[in-house]
Design an enzyme around this catalytic site. Structure first.
Site, PDB file in Angstrom:
ATOM      1  N   ASP A   1      10.480   7.006 -26.236  1.00 56.50           N
ATOM      2  CA  ASP A   1      11.743   7.488 -25.860  1.00 56.50           C
ATOM      3  C   ASP A   1      11.937   7.054 -24.323  1.00 56.50           C
ATOM      4  O   ASP A   1      11.532   7.674 -23.123  1.00 56.50           O
ATOM      5  CB  ASP A   1      11.811   8.997 -25.703  1.00 56.50           C
ATOM      6  CG  ASP A   1      13.081   9.619 -24.936  1.00 56.50           C
ATOM      7  OD1 ASP A   1      14.032   8.782 -24.825  1.00 56.50           O
ATOM      8  OD2 ASP A   1      13.157  10.698 -24.854  1.00 56.50           O
ATOM      9  N   GLU A  16      -4.866  -6.105  -0.476  1.00 58.94           N
ATOM     10  CA  GLU A  16      -6.018  -5.363   0.096  1.00 58.94           C
ATOM     11  C   GLU A  16      -5.564  -3.979   0.065  1.00 58.94           C
ATOM     12  O   GLU A  16      -4.728  -3.669   0.989  1.00 58.94           O
ATOM     13  CB  GLU A  16      -6.365  -6.029   1.634  1.00 58.94           C
ATOM     14  CG  GLU A  16      -6.591  -7.329   1.588  1.00 58.94           C
ATOM     15  CD  GLU A  16      -6.597  -7.626   3.109  1.00 58.94           C
ATOM     16  OE1 GLU A  16      -7.096  -6.911   4.009  1.00 58.94           O
ATOM     17  OE2 GLU A  16      -5.863  -8.677   3.287  1.00 58.94           O
ATOM     18  N   GLU A  72      -5.912  -0.036   0.668  1.00 55.88           N
ATOM     19  CA  GLU A  72      -6.408   0.957   1.565  1.00 55.88           C
ATOM     20  C   GLU A  72      -6.194   2.420   0.979  1.00 55.88           C
ATOM     21  O   GLU A  72      -4.918   2.418   0.487  1.00 55.88           O
ATOM     22  CB  GLU A  72      -6.104   0.822   3.120  1.00 55.88           C
ATOM     23  CG  GLU A  72      -6.733  -0.616   3.650  1.00 55.88           C
ATOM     24  CD  GLU A  72      -6.203  -0.667   5.091  1.00 55.88           C
ATOM     25  OE1 GLU A  72      -6.650  -1.386   5.761  1.00 55.88           O
ATOM     26  OE2 GLU A  72      -5.101  -0.289   5.454  1.00 55.88           O
ATOM     27  N   GLU A 117     -12.894   2.025   6.209  1.00 53.47           N
ATOM     28  CA  GLU A 117     -11.828   1.499   7.158  1.00 53.47           C
ATOM     29  C   GLU A 117     -11.951   2.497   8.400  1.00 53.47           C
ATOM     30  O   GLU A 117     -12.497   3.267   8.708  1.00 53.47           O
ATOM     31  CB  GLU A 117     -10.527   1.570   6.396  1.00 53.47           C
ATOM     32  CG  GLU A 117      -9.868   0.508   5.968  1.00 53.47           C
ATOM     33  CD  GLU A 117      -9.804  -0.744   7.020  1.00 53.47           C
ATOM     34  OE1 GLU A 117      -9.644  -0.762   8.151  1.00 53.47           O
ATOM     35  OE2 GLU A 117      -9.766  -2.058   6.670  1.00 53.47           O
ATOM     36  N   GLU A 176     -11.456   0.566   2.247  1.00 51.35           N
ATOM     37  CA  GLU A 176     -10.829  -0.577   1.395  1.00 51.35           C
ATOM     38  C   GLU A 176     -11.629  -1.239   0.561  1.00 51.35           C
ATOM     39  O   GLU A 176     -12.965  -1.172   0.766  1.00 51.35           O
ATOM     40  CB  GLU A 176     -10.429  -1.464   2.576  1.00 51.35           C
ATOM     41  CG  GLU A 176      -9.800  -2.855   2.129  1.00 51.35           C
ATOM     42  CD  GLU A 176      -9.297  -3.996   3.276  1.00 51.35           C
ATOM     43  OE1 GLU A 176      -8.669  -3.304   4.193  1.00 51.35           O
ATOM     44  OE2 GLU A 176      -9.641  -4.894   3.022  1.00 51.35           O
ATOM     45  N   HIS A 209      -2.100  -5.200   2.269  1.00 48.49           N
ATOM     46  CA  HIS A 209      -1.840  -6.536   2.801  1.00 48.49           C
ATOM     47  C   HIS A 209      -1.534  -7.478   1.809  1.00 48.49           C
ATOM     48  O   HIS A 209      -2.616  -7.343   0.698  1.00 48.49           O
ATOM     49  CB  HIS A 209      -2.650  -7.089   3.542  1.00 48.49           C
ATOM     50  CG  HIS A 209      -3.016  -6.415   4.947  1.00 48.49           C
ATOM     51  ND1 HIS A 209      -3.844  -6.432   5.645  1.00 48.49           N
ATOM     52  CD2 HIS A 209      -2.252  -5.516   5.477  1.00 48.49           C
ATOM     53  CE1 HIS A 209      -3.851  -5.554   7.025  1.00 48.49           C
ATOM     54  NE2 HIS A 209      -2.764  -5.142   6.745  1.00 48.49           N
ATOM     55  N   ARG A 241      -3.114  -9.906  14.321  1.00 48.00           N
ATOM     56  CA  ARG A 241      -2.891  -8.627  13.463  1.00 48.00           C
ATOM     57  C   ARG A 241      -1.982  -7.810  14.072  1.00 48.00           C
ATOM     58  O   ARG A 241      -1.434  -6.774  13.530  1.00 48.00           O
ATOM     59  CB  ARG A 241      -4.127  -7.820  13.604  1.00 48.00           C
ATOM     60  CG  ARG A 241      -5.186  -8.646  12.742  1.00 48.00           C
ATOM     61  CD  ARG A 241      -6.649  -8.068  12.834  1.00 48.00           C
ATOM     62  NE  ARG A 241      -7.469  -8.749  12.410  1.00 48.00           N
ATOM     63  CZ  ARG A 241      -8.111  -8.982  10.860  1.00 48.00           C
ATOM     64  NH1 ARG A 241      -7.580  -8.289   9.946  1.00 48.00           N
ATOM     65  NH2 ARG A 241      -8.796  -9.948  10.436  1.00 48.00           N
ATOM     66  N   GLU A 278      -0.709 -13.931   4.951  1.00 47.49           N
ATOM     67  CA  GLU A 278      -0.879 -12.912   4.923  1.00 47.49           C
ATOM     68  C   GLU A 278       0.040 -11.828   5.186  1.00 47.49           C
ATOM     69  O   GLU A 278       0.786 -11.756   6.363  1.00 47.49           O
ATOM     70  CB  GLU A 278      -2.303 -12.042   5.638  1.00 47.49           C
ATOM     71  CG  GLU A 278      -2.485 -10.828   5.291  1.00 47.49           C
ATOM     72  CD  GLU A 278      -3.537 -10.227   6.449  1.00 47.49           C
ATOM     73  OE1 GLU A 278      -4.479  -9.551   5.985  1.00 47.49           O
ATOM     74  OE2 GLU A 278      -3.404 -10.491   7.515  1.00 47.49           O
ATOM     75  N   ARG A 284       1.766  -8.364   5.820  1.00 49.48           N
ATOM     76  CA  ARG A 284       1.355  -7.153   6.232  1.00 49.48           C
ATOM     77  C   ARG A 284       1.967  -5.805   6.053  1.00 49.48           C
ATOM     78  O   ARG A 284       1.160  -4.981   6.367  1.00 49.48           O
ATOM     79  CB  ARG A 284       0.799  -7.407   7.630  1.00 49.48           C
ATOM     80  CG  ARG A 284      -0.355  -8.519   7.719  1.00 49.48           C
ATOM     81  CD  ARG A 284      -0.736  -8.925   9.313  1.00 49.48           C
ATOM     82  NE  ARG A 284      -1.195  -7.792   9.813  1.00 49.48           N
ATOM     83  CZ  ARG A 284      -2.656  -7.247   9.935  1.00 49.48           C
ATOM     84  NH1 ARG A 284      -3.359  -7.837   9.101  1.00 49.48           N
ATOM     85  NH2 ARG A 284      -2.812  -6.217  10.514  1.00 49.48           N
TER      86      ARG A 284
HETATM   87  P1  ADP Z   1      -8.759  -9.471   6.011  1.00 49.40           P
HETATM   88  O1  ADP Z   1      -9.483 -10.460   6.894  1.00 49.40           O
HETATM   89  O2  ADP Z   1      -7.215  -9.484   6.267  1.00 49.40           O
HETATM   90  O3  ADP Z   1      -9.355  -8.133   5.997  1.00 49.40           O
HETATM   91  P2  ADP Z   1      -9.773  -9.456   3.304  1.00 49.40           P
HETATM   92  O4  ADP Z   1     -11.169 -10.437   3.286  1.00 49.40           O
HETATM   93  O5  ADP Z   1     -10.133  -8.221   3.474  1.00 49.40           O
HETATM   94  O6  ADP Z   1      -8.969 -10.024   4.451  1.00 49.40           O
HETATM   95  O7  ADP Z   1      -9.005  -9.890   2.031  1.00 49.40           O
HETATM   96  C1  ADP Z   1      -8.598 -11.455   1.813  1.00 49.40           C
HETATM   97  C2  ADP Z   1      -8.031 -11.216   0.260  1.00 49.40           C
HETATM   98  O8  ADP Z   1      -7.199 -12.435   0.332  1.00 49.40           O
HETATM   99  C3  ADP Z   1      -8.902 -11.210  -0.906  1.00 49.40           C
HETATM  100  O9  ADP Z   1      -8.368 -10.552  -1.762  1.00 49.40           O
HETATM  101  C4  ADP Z   1      -8.955 -12.884  -1.257  1.00 49.40           C
HETATM  102  O10 ADP Z   1      -9.408 -12.828  -2.630  1.00 49.40           O
HETATM  103  C5  ADP Z   1      -7.522 -13.201  -1.029  1.00 49.40           C
HETATM  104  N1  ADP Z   1      -7.158 -14.712  -0.967  1.00 49.40           N
HETATM  105  C6  ADP Z   1      -8.405 -15.582  -0.585  1.00 49.40           C
HETATM  106  N2  ADP Z   1      -7.870 -16.745  -1.046  1.00 49.40           N
HETATM  107  C7  ADP Z   1      -6.699 -16.775  -1.358  1.00 49.40           C
HETATM  108  C8  ADP Z   1      -5.534 -17.566  -1.756  1.00 49.40           C
HETATM  109  N3  ADP Z   1      -5.459 -18.898  -1.676  1.00 49.40           N
HETATM  110  N4  ADP Z   1      -4.411 -17.030  -2.024  1.00 49.40           N
HETATM  111  C9  ADP Z   1      -4.346 -15.775  -2.327  1.00 49.40           C
HETATM  112  N5  ADP Z   1      -5.074 -14.812  -1.799  1.00 49.40           N
HETATM  113  C10 ADP Z   1      -6.236 -15.369  -1.505  1.00 49.40           C
HETATM  114 MG    MG Z   2      -5.892  -8.035   5.691  1.00 50.60          MG
HETATM  115 MG    MG Z   3      -7.709  -3.139   5.940  1.00 55.52          MG
HETATM  116 MG    MG Z   4      -9.054  -6.396   4.375  1.00 60.47          MG
HETATM  117 MG    MG Z   5     -11.421  -7.577   5.548  1.00 56.53          MG
END
Ligand code: ADP
Ligand code: MG
Ligand code: MG
Ligand code: MG
Ligand code: MG
Length: 441
Positions: A51, A130, A132, A186, A193, A242, A313, A330, A332
């Site tokens: 539904d 990412e 959190e 975190e 995270e 992010h 950042r 990224e 954010r």
């Molecule tokens: P941060 O440094 O911001 O904490 P993280 O290491 O926690 O980053 O997360 C980075 C994310 O980006 C991971 O999920 C990773 O798989 C993703 N990532 C890496 N390469 C690519 C890409 N080419 N396209 C999209 N996401 C990507």
């Molecule tokens: Mg990040």
């Molecule tokens: Mg984080």
């Molecule tokens: Mg991260």
């Molecule tokens: Mg990280």
């Protein structure tokens, strides 16, 4: 992933007795109906009815008969449901109208439609979110805001009491097919995270939804509440999601250009330009709660200003240092309370608009934007993200591109629900006001 024969074989071998057919409403909440595995054939042939008028943001009462059609590639056994050798599995479904057409209010359909536009331009979108979240103690079956531990960023047991729980979450996700990259404590007390490997946008949106209920379920089994509420505690860091984004052409990352400035292709720069231009409207989708805007304040690594940068950042779009296949933007601002389907669709449409119109993102701002004076920010043309839900909804209403990405059905319901939420919040008398005024005015 699974062919129909493999699926039937797994159901037999693993003794899967019942199937959870899942989909999400426009606020990103998971809905599920359970069927015996013996009914799978019928569900695949003619769909399973439900539904639609009882689902938030779906159909009107006069046209409420809807159908779920399972996407067999999403098959996964729910590891915590195993009893002896009997299992329960889930299948993520697409929503169809009785006339056999896809339902325009289905968030999964909205994302598929956006991805098709990218395909027509020769690209596929990869996303790495990412997420959190907080782990809080419970009282009388409800979450409190008392953090489960007193550790901080990257802390390690014995202060990090959640090591075991994070491990259990990681194991459950791994069993369900996730490739985990990292998990860590975190910044805030009780905040964590867990990162998993990026992938194609639709699969990743499915994964975000799965991630949230797996995390909450495992926490609950340990007597704790996991929450993805963006800002549960005033004065502590909030929880973001992010969104790392890249466009691929076949096996190649089309954001990478070894000879260009910052080794970023024009495609990546224009995509960033589109994200910056449409950021206010996207915010309504990626930050859909009243509470989302309490996270988007300065001082906690959450973005407030609309700008892009290299490793900084404080900006809305950061370009992480990885290049080659890992070249990415990224974004954010999003938080984990959003519908990942609608959020990724809005992001993709905005970026592609930047690509089509070759929107120049300008020079990256490689300084701490929080520390600039208002005049300096004005001179650099750095604008603010919406500061509350009402403002974000108004910006969404004005933005043809993001609005069209959602489609008229989702847009109208989104505005209706958001405006209602805003009105309720504004009419309410909050403890903050009482405490501040009652004795002095
Ligand atoms: P941060 O440094 O911001 O904490 P993280 O290491 O926690 O980053 O997360 C980075 C994310 O980006 C991971 O999920 C990773 O798989 C993703 N990532 C890496 N390469 C690519 C890409 N080419 N396209 C999209 N996401 C990507
Ligand atoms: Mg990040
Ligand atoms: Mg984080
Ligand atoms: Mg991260
Ligand atoms: Mg990280």
């Amino acid at each position: 992933m699974y062919s129909i024969d493999q699926l039937l074989e797994t159901i037999r071998d693993r003794n899967v007795e019942s199937l959870r057919l899942q989909f999400t409403d426009i606020q990103g909440l998971v809905k599920s109906v359970s069927i015996p595995a013996t009914r799978l054939g019928k569900a695949l042939d003619s769909g399973t009815g439900f539904d639609g008028s009882s689902i938030e943001g779906f159909a009107r009462i006069q046209e409420s008969d809807m159908l779920l059609r399972p996407d067999i590639s999403s098959f996964a056994i729910l590891p915590w449901r195993a009893r002896e050798n009997r299992n329960v599995a889930r299948l993520i479904c697409d929503v169809y109208k009785p006339n056999g057409q896809p339902f325009e209010g289905d968030p999964r359909y909205v994302l598929k439609r956006a991805m098709k536009k990218a395909e027509e331009m020769g690209y596929s979108m990869n996303v790495g979110p990412e997420l959190e979240f907080f782990l809080f103690n419970m009282e009388n079956g409800r979450a409190t805001t008392r953090p489960h531990d007193f550790a901080g960023y990257f802390d390690f047991g014995p202060v990090d009491l959640a090591e075991e729980i994070r491990r259990e979450i990681v194991l459950a996700l791994t069993d369900m097919g996730f490739k985990i990259e990292a998990s860590h404590h975190e910044v805030a007390r009780g905040q964590h995270e867990i990162d998993f490997t990026y992938g194609e946008a639709l699969r990743t949106a499915d994964n975000v939804v799965t991630f949230k209920y797996v995390t909450r379920t495992i926490a609950m089994k340990n007597g704790l509440a996991a929450t993805f509420m963006p800002k549960p505690i005033y004065g502590a860091a909030g929880s973001g999601m992010h969104v790392n984004i890249s466009l691929f052409r076949g096996e190649e990352n089309a954001f990478f250009d070894p000879d260009a400035k910052m080794q970023l292709s024009d495609l990546a720069r224009h995509f960033a330009g589109g994200l910056l231009e449409h950021a206010p409207a996207i915010t309504a989708v990626t930050n859909p709660l009243i509470n989302s805007y309490k996270r988007l304040v300065s001082g906690f690594e959450a973005p407030v200003y609309i700008g892009w940068s290299g490793p900084n950042r404080s900006s809305l779009i950061r370009v992480p240092s990885g290049r080659g296949l890992s070249t990415r933007l990224e974004f954010r601002s999003p938080d984990p309370s959003c519908s990942p389907y609608l959020g990724f669709a809005a992001i993709l449409a905005a970026g592609l608009d930047g690509v089509k119109r070759k929107i120049d993102p300008g020079d990256p701002v490689d300084m701490n934007i929080y520390e600039l004076s208002d005049e300096e920010r004005d001179r650099l043309g750095i604008k603010l993200l919406p500061s509350n839900l009402r403002e974000a909804l108004d910006r969404l209403e004005e933005d043809r591109i993001v609005r069209d990405a959602l489609g008229e059905h989702v847009f109208a319901n989104f505005m209706r629900l958001g405006s209602l939420e805003w009105k309720m919040y504004n009419n309410f008398v909050h403890p903050w006001e009482v405490e501040r005024y009652i004795n002095t005015i």
